[in-house]
Design a protein around this motif. Structure first.
Motif, PDB file in Angstrom:
ATOM      1  N   ASP A 130      20.434  78.840 113.477  1.00 25.23           N
ATOM      2  CA  ASP A 130      20.238  78.900 114.929  1.00 25.23           C
ATOM      3  C   ASP A 130      19.015  79.712 115.347  1.00 25.23           C
ATOM      4  OD1 ASP A 130      22.398  77.238 115.420  1.00 25.23           O
ATOM      5  OD2 ASP A 130      23.809  78.903 115.567  1.00 25.23           O
ATOM      6  N   LEU A 131      18.055  79.869 114.448  1.00 29.96           N
ATOM      7  CA  LEU A 131      16.785  80.517 114.756  1.00 29.96           C
ATOM      8  C   LEU A 131      15.771  80.146 113.688  1.00 29.96           C
ATOM      9  CD1 LEU A 131      16.456  83.255 112.738  1.00 29.96           C
ATOM     10  CD2 LEU A 131      18.247  84.017 114.241  1.00 29.96           C
ATOM     11  N   ASN A 132      14.515  80.357 113.970  1.00 28.93           N
ATOM     12  CA  ASN A 132      13.451  80.068 113.011  1.00 28.93           C
ATOM     13  C   ASN A 132      13.009  81.371 112.370  1.00 28.93           C
ATOM     14  OD1 ASN A 132      13.301  77.290 113.642  1.00 28.93           O
ATOM     15  ND2 ASN A 132      12.082  77.762 115.442  1.00 28.93           N
ATOM     16  N   GLY A 133      12.895  81.374 111.048  1.00 30.91           N
ATOM     17  CA  GLY A 133      12.453  82.580 110.369  1.00 30.91           C
ATOM     18  C   GLY A 133      12.606  82.497 108.867  1.00 30.91           C
ATOM     19  N   GLU A 134      12.654  83.674 108.244  1.00 26.36           N
ATOM     20  CA  GLU A 134      12.752  83.797 106.791  1.00 26.36           C
ATOM     21  C   GLU A 134      13.918  84.720 106.447  1.00 26.36           C
ATOM     22  OE1 GLU A 134      10.240  86.172 103.396  1.00 26.36           O
ATOM     23  OE2 GLU A 134       9.104  85.160 104.954  1.00 26.36           O
ATOM     24  N   ILE A 135      14.750  84.312 105.481  1.00 26.97           N
ATOM     25  CA  ILE A 135      15.883  85.141 105.052  1.00 26.97           C
ATOM     26  C   ILE A 135      15.339  86.415 104.417  1.00 26.97           C
ATOM     27  CG2 ILE A 135      17.894  85.310 103.520  1.00 26.97           C
ATOM     28  CD1 ILE A 135      18.361  83.323 105.778  1.00 26.97           C
ATOM     29  N   ALA A 136      15.688  87.577 104.998  1.00 26.41           N
ATOM     30  CA  ALA A 136      15.228  88.867 104.488  1.00 26.41           C
ATOM     31  C   ALA A 136      16.300  89.546 103.634  1.00 26.41           C
ATOM     32  CB  ALA A 136      14.837  89.783 105.639  1.00 26.41           C
ATOM     33  N   GLU A 137      17.572  89.381 104.018  1.00 29.70           N
ATOM     34  CA  GLU A 137      18.670  89.980 103.269  1.00 29.70           C
ATOM     35  C   GLU A 137      19.889  89.069 103.333  1.00 29.70           C
ATOM     36  OE1 GLU A 137      19.594  94.325 103.408  1.00 29.70           O
ATOM     37  OE2 GLU A 137      18.198  94.259 105.108  1.00 29.70           O
ATOM     38  N   ILE A 138      20.662  89.069 102.248  1.00 26.51           N
ATOM     39  CA  ILE A 138      21.964  88.407 102.210  1.00 26.51           C
ATOM     40  C   ILE A 138      22.968  89.542 102.090  1.00 26.51           C
ATOM     41  CG2 ILE A 138      23.458  86.776 101.001  1.00 26.51           C
ATOM     42  CD1 ILE A 138      20.839  85.451  99.930  1.00 26.51           C
ATOM     43  N   LEU A 139      23.846  89.673 103.087  1.00 27.46           N
ATOM     44  CA  LEU A 139      24.682  90.853 103.209  1.00 27.46           C
ATOM     45  C   LEU A 139      26.068  90.738 102.592  1.00 27.46           C
ATOM     46  CD1 LEU A 139      23.670  91.596 106.904  1.00 27.46           C
ATOM     47  CD2 LEU A 139      22.750  92.651 104.829  1.00 27.46           C
ATOM     48  N   VAL A 140      26.456  89.547 102.142  1.00 23.10           N
ATOM     49  CA  VAL A 140      27.771  89.361 101.529  1.00 23.10           C
ATOM     50  C   VAL A 140      27.633  88.559 100.238  1.00 23.10           C
ATOM     51  CG1 VAL A 140      29.120  89.540 103.664  1.00 23.10           C
ATOM     52  CG2 VAL A 140      28.230  87.343 102.980  1.00 23.10           C
ATOM     53  N   SER A 141      28.641  88.644  99.404  1.00 23.53           N
ATOM     54  CA  SER A 141      28.637  87.944  98.118  1.00 23.53           C
ATOM     55  C   SER A 141      29.404  86.638  98.206  1.00 23.53           C
ATOM     56  CB  SER A 141      29.295  88.810  97.046  1.00 23.53           C
ATOM     57  OG  SER A 141      28.571  89.985  96.856  1.00 23.53           O
ATOM     58  N   ASN A 142      29.059  85.701  97.339  1.00 25.42           N
ATOM     59  CA  ASN A 142      29.758  84.424  97.263  1.00 25.42           C
ATOM     60  C   ASN A 142      31.241  84.666  96.992  1.00 25.42           C
ATOM     61  OD1 ASN A 142      29.669  81.537  97.280  1.00 25.42           O
ATOM     62  ND2 ASN A 142      29.950  81.588  95.065  1.00 25.42           N
ATOM     63  N   GLY A 143      32.107  84.018  97.760  1.00 25.66           N
ATOM     64  CA  GLY A 143      33.544  84.141  97.575  1.00 25.66           C
ATOM     65  C   GLY A 143      34.168  85.322  98.297  1.00 25.66           C
ATOM     66  N   GLU A 144      33.374  86.108  99.006  1.00 21.04           N
ATOM     67  CA  GLU A 144      33.876  87.286  99.713  1.00 21.04           C
ATOM     68  C   GLU A 144      34.535  86.888 101.027  1.00 21.04           C
ATOM     69  OE1 GLU A 144      32.055  91.361 101.697  1.00 21.04           O
ATOM     70  OE2 GLU A 144      30.933  90.371 100.117  1.00 21.04           O
ATOM     71  N   LEU A 145      35.628  87.574 101.374  1.00 17.74           N
ATOM     72  CA  LEU A 145      36.267  87.357 102.667  1.00 17.74           C
ATOM     73  C   LEU A 145      35.408  87.997 103.738  1.00 17.74           C
ATOM     74  CD1 LEU A 145      40.003  88.088 101.824  1.00 17.74           C
ATOM     75  CD2 LEU A 145      38.925  85.874 102.164  1.00 17.74           C
ATOM     76  N   VAL A 146      35.212  87.284 104.849  1.00 21.39           N
ATOM     77  CA  VAL A 146      34.421  87.809 105.959  1.00 21.39           C
ATOM     78  C   VAL A 146      35.260  87.800 107.229  1.00 21.39           C
ATOM     79  CG1 VAL A 146      32.182  87.189 104.972  1.00 21.39           C
ATOM     80  CG2 VAL A 146      33.371  85.535 106.413  1.00 21.39           C
ATOM     81  N   GLU A 147      34.906  88.676 108.130  1.00 20.33           N
ATOM     82  CA  GLU A 147      35.585  88.814 109.415  1.00 20.33           C
ATOM     83  C   GLU A 147      34.750  88.166 110.512  1.00 20.33           C
ATOM     84  OE1 GLU A 147      38.531  90.300 109.913  1.00 20.33           O
ATOM     85  OE2 GLU A 147      38.772  90.916 107.822  1.00 20.33           O
ATOM     86  N   PHE A 148      35.360  87.913 111.649  1.00 19.72           N
ATOM     87  CA  PHE A 148      34.655  87.421 112.816  1.00 19.72           C
ATOM     88  C   PHE A 148      33.597  88.452 113.216  1.00 19.72           C
ATOM     89  CE2 PHE A 148      34.241  87.876 117.421  1.00 19.72           C
ATOM     90  CZ  PHE A 148      33.714  86.655 117.745  1.00 19.72           C
ATOM     91  N   GLY A 149      32.367  88.006 113.427  1.00 17.46           N
ATOM     92  CA  GLY A 149      31.305  88.897 113.866  1.00 17.46           C
ATOM     93  C   GLY A 149      30.639  89.694 112.759  1.00 17.46           C
ATOM     94  N   GLN A 150      31.106  89.540 111.518  1.00 17.14           N
ATOM     95  CA  GLN A 150      30.518  90.286 110.405  1.00 17.14           C
ATOM     96  C   GLN A 150      29.128  89.761 110.097  1.00 17.14           C
ATOM     97  OE1 GLN A 150      32.965  90.530 106.876  1.00 17.14           O
ATOM     98  NE2 GLN A 150      31.248  91.119 105.585  1.00 17.14           N
ATOM     99  N   PRO A 151      28.137  90.649 109.968  1.00 16.54           N
ATOM    100  CA  PRO A 151      26.793  90.206 109.613  1.00 16.54           C
ATOM    101  C   PRO A 151      26.772  89.543 108.225  1.00 16.54           C
ATOM    102  CG  PRO A 151      26.744  92.446 110.473  1.00 16.54           C
ATOM    103  CD  PRO A 151      28.188  92.081 110.254  1.00 16.54           C
ATOM    104  N   LEU A 152      26.126  88.379 108.137  1.00 15.28           N
ATOM    105  CA  LEU A 152      26.021  87.647 106.876  1.00 15.28           C
ATOM    106  C   LEU A 152      24.599  87.680 106.322  1.00 15.28           C
ATOM    107  CD1 LEU A 152      28.037  84.436 107.895  1.00 15.28           C
ATOM    108  CD2 LEU A 152      28.896  86.481 106.724  1.00 15.28           C
ATOM    109  N   PHE A 153      23.624  87.498 107.193  1.00 19.16           N
ATOM    110  CA  PHE A 153      22.218  87.429 106.790  1.00 19.16           C
ATOM    111  C   PHE A 153      21.365  88.206 107.777  1.00 19.16           C
ATOM    112  CE2 PHE A 153      24.164  83.430 105.479  1.00 19.16           C
ATOM    113  CZ  PHE A 153      23.738  83.285 104.176  1.00 19.16           C
TER     114      PHE A 153
END
Length: 158
Positions: A130-153
């Motif tokens: 939903d925006l134009n840019g470059e991925i700078a950080e990935i904040l969660v690991s594959n298979g990790e449980l995430v919450e509503f509103g949790q930062p992902l990237f």
């Protein structure tokens, strides 16, 4: 039932107001929002109760839960936008096991670029940048449980 956008809008309105507590019971759905000492917690229940923290890591933190940050180098945060999870579920970097990830650090993204999927109740929901840019950080690991509103990237906006 309230839509995701309705709940998000309510959370923002309550967060910006002087109210400390808000409850809504509508058509079998109960929503309770409480603000306490800077931490906002949200509960939504239809069957049981799901707690939805909004950018508050101290709310319902699971002990010994791994939350590694994938980063190549320290990242300047002033020019970064955050892609957050629109729901509670399991974060996956690719569409199925063995496939390459949708994005990696340095990947260019645009409004319709799929960055991950979040599985909720056996449904795989594609999450777009939903925006134009470059991925700078990935904040969660594959298979990790995430919450509503949790930062992902974190995305360096262009």
């Amino acid at each position: 039932m309230l839509s995701f956008d309705d709940i998000k809008q309510l959370i923002e309105l309550i967060d910006d107001s002087n109210l400390n507590e808000f409850e809504l019971d509508q058509e079998g759905t109960k929503l309770s929002i409480k603000k306490n000492s800077g931490v906002v917690s949200h509960a939504l229940s239809e069957v049981g109760q799901v707690v939805l923290p909004e950018a508050a890591p101290k709310v319902n933190v699971v002990e010994n839960s791994p939350s590694p940050v994938v980063s190549e180098a320290p990242v300047e945060t002033s020019d970064l936008e955050v892609i957050t999870s629109p729901m509670v579920g399991t974060f996956y970097t690719s569409g199925s096991p063995g496939e390459p990830p949708f994005v990696e650090i340095g990947s260019q993204v645009s409004n319709n670029t799929i960055v991950c999927v979040v599985e909720a109740m056996k449904l795989f929901n594609e999450i777009t940048a939903d925006l134009n840019g470059e991925i700078a950080e990935i904040l969660v690991s594959n298979g990790e449980l995430v919450e509503f509103g949790q930062p992902l990237f974190k995305v360096r906006k262009k």
